[in-house]
Motif scaffolding. Structure first.
Motif, short mmCIF file in Angstrom:
data_model
loop_
_atom_site.label_atom_id
_atom_site.label_comp_id
_atom_site.label_asym_id
_atom_site.label_seq_id
_atom_site.Cartn_x
_atom_site.Cartn_y
_atom_site.Cartn_z
N ARG A 1 -0.33 9.57 58.98
CA ARG A 1 -0.38 8.27 59.66
C ARG A 1 0.42 8.27 60.96
O ARG A 1 -0.06 7.81 61.99
CB ARG A 1 0.15 7.18 58.72
CG ARG A 1 -0.74 6.88 57.52
CD ARG A 1 0.07 6.20 56.42
NE ARG A 1 1.10 7.09 55.94
CZ ARG A 1 2.27 6.70 55.42
NH1 ARG A 1 2.55 5.41 55.32
NH2 ARG A 1 3.15 7.59 55.00
N LYS B 1 -0.85 7.87 64.88
CA LYS B 1 -0.34 6.86 65.81
C LYS B 1 0.41 7.47 66.98
O LYS B 1 0.48 6.89 68.07
CB LYS B 1 0.60 5.89 65.07
CG LYS B 1 -0.07 4.96 64.07
CD LYS B 1 1.00 4.17 63.32
CE LYS B 1 0.38 3.16 62.36
NZ LYS B 1 -0.25 2.04 63.08
N GLN C 1 -0.14 1.22 67.91
CA GLN C 1 0.25 0.45 66.74
C GLN C 1 -0.96 -0.05 65.96
O GLN C 1 -0.87 -1.01 65.21
CB GLN C 1 1.12 -0.74 67.17
CG GLN C 1 2.41 -0.35 67.89
CD GLN C 1 3.38 0.39 67.00
OE1 GLN C 1 3.19 0.50 65.80
NE2 GLN C 1 4.44 0.92 67.60
N ASP D 1 -3.84 1.47 60.24
CA ASP D 1 -4.44 2.61 59.55
C ASP D 1 -4.88 2.12 58.18
O ASP D 1 -4.06 1.85 57.31
CB ASP D 1 -3.41 3.74 59.42
CG ASP D 1 -4.03 5.05 58.93
OD1 ASP D 1 -4.97 4.99 58.12
OD2 ASP D 1 -3.57 6.11 59.36
#
Length: 252
Positions: free
Chosen positions: A46, A50, A163, A166
């Motif tokens: 994750r 990002k 931002q 996910d």
């Protein structure tokens, strides 16, 4: 019997859950600094997706779980294979979590960088994807709509950047009954293991006041996988080769 001999012993049939776990458990992820975010989107960690610490859009990243403790025969085999010093070096004491404490998101968070635990998170997504889609040998089932939702989450995931949300994060906080609905019924013995792995994967370890050891998440996975392998050594789940579960029918 040593842990190594157990870990490398395949189950019956062309492939089994035990052999799948064992092969993955015996391969270390590559530790390298990424100049750019690369990889298969559905498996990427994750924070790597990002390019930032998990500060926003990932509330699960603030929940920390201590290093798994082993007991009984599982611990005896671990100690025989790796030694008491190794076990003690990674085990948490008092209120520590992976060697540190979480006091909230720092006012001045450390800069983001690729870490070895991001590689382990990628292994988790590979595990999850595989166990959602595999089909046990000589079985039939009608996958649920929740299974279809998980398929969509994986198939539609892109490297979000910034931002953005996910959607895979929801899988890290799924309840036991959800996983029983998502996985093939024959794979229900894997649900507690998957939930324990998710508990270890979901935190943002960059928030700890003391950085954990580089391979701390490898160690957590090793302990959980060893326990699962030993639990299933006499009752493996043979998998159908080259066959995966289909999507549910529109009316299911």
């Amino acid at each position: 019997m040593s842990a190594r001999s157990i870990a490398l012993r395949p189950g019956p049939g062309p492939k089994s859950v035990i052999s799948t776990l064992a092969v993955t458990a015996t391969h270390e992820a590559l530790h390298r600094e990424l100049a750019t975010r690369m990889g298969t989107p559905r498996y990427i960690a994750r924070a790597v997706s990002k390019g930032k610490l998990l500060i926003r859009g990932a509330p699960e990243a603030r929940t920390f779980t201590q290093m798994p403790e082993l007991t009984g025969r599982v611990k005896d085999i671990y100690i025989d294979r790796y030694g008491q010093d190794m076990y003690d070096m990674y085990s948490d004491v008092a209120t520590n979590t992976h060697g540190g404490k979480f006091h909230g998101i720092p006012a001045n968070p450390p800069p983001w960088s690729h870490r070895p635990d991001h590689d382990v998170e990628s292994i988790f997504w590979v595990f999850l994807f595989a166990f959602v889609f595999v089909k046990p040998l000589n079985t039939t089932d009608e996958p649920s709509r929740l299974f279809a939702d998980v398929c969509d989450i994986f198939q539609s995931h892109t490297i979000v950047g910034g931002q953005g949300m996910d959607r895979r994060s929801t899988l890290l906080t799924s309840f036991e009954e959800d996983w029983l609905d998502i996985l093939h019924p024959k794979l229900s013995p894997l649900v507690p293991m998957m939930m324990r792995l998710a508990e270890q994967v979901k935190p943002e370890y960059g928030f700890l006041d003391s950085p954990p050891k580089a391979d701390h998440l490898h160690e957590a996975f090793r302990r959980i996988l060893l326990e699962q392998i030993l639990t299933m050594e006499d009752d493996p789940i043979p998998l159908a080769p080259y066959v995966s579960r289909g999507l549910p029918t529109p009316d299911s």
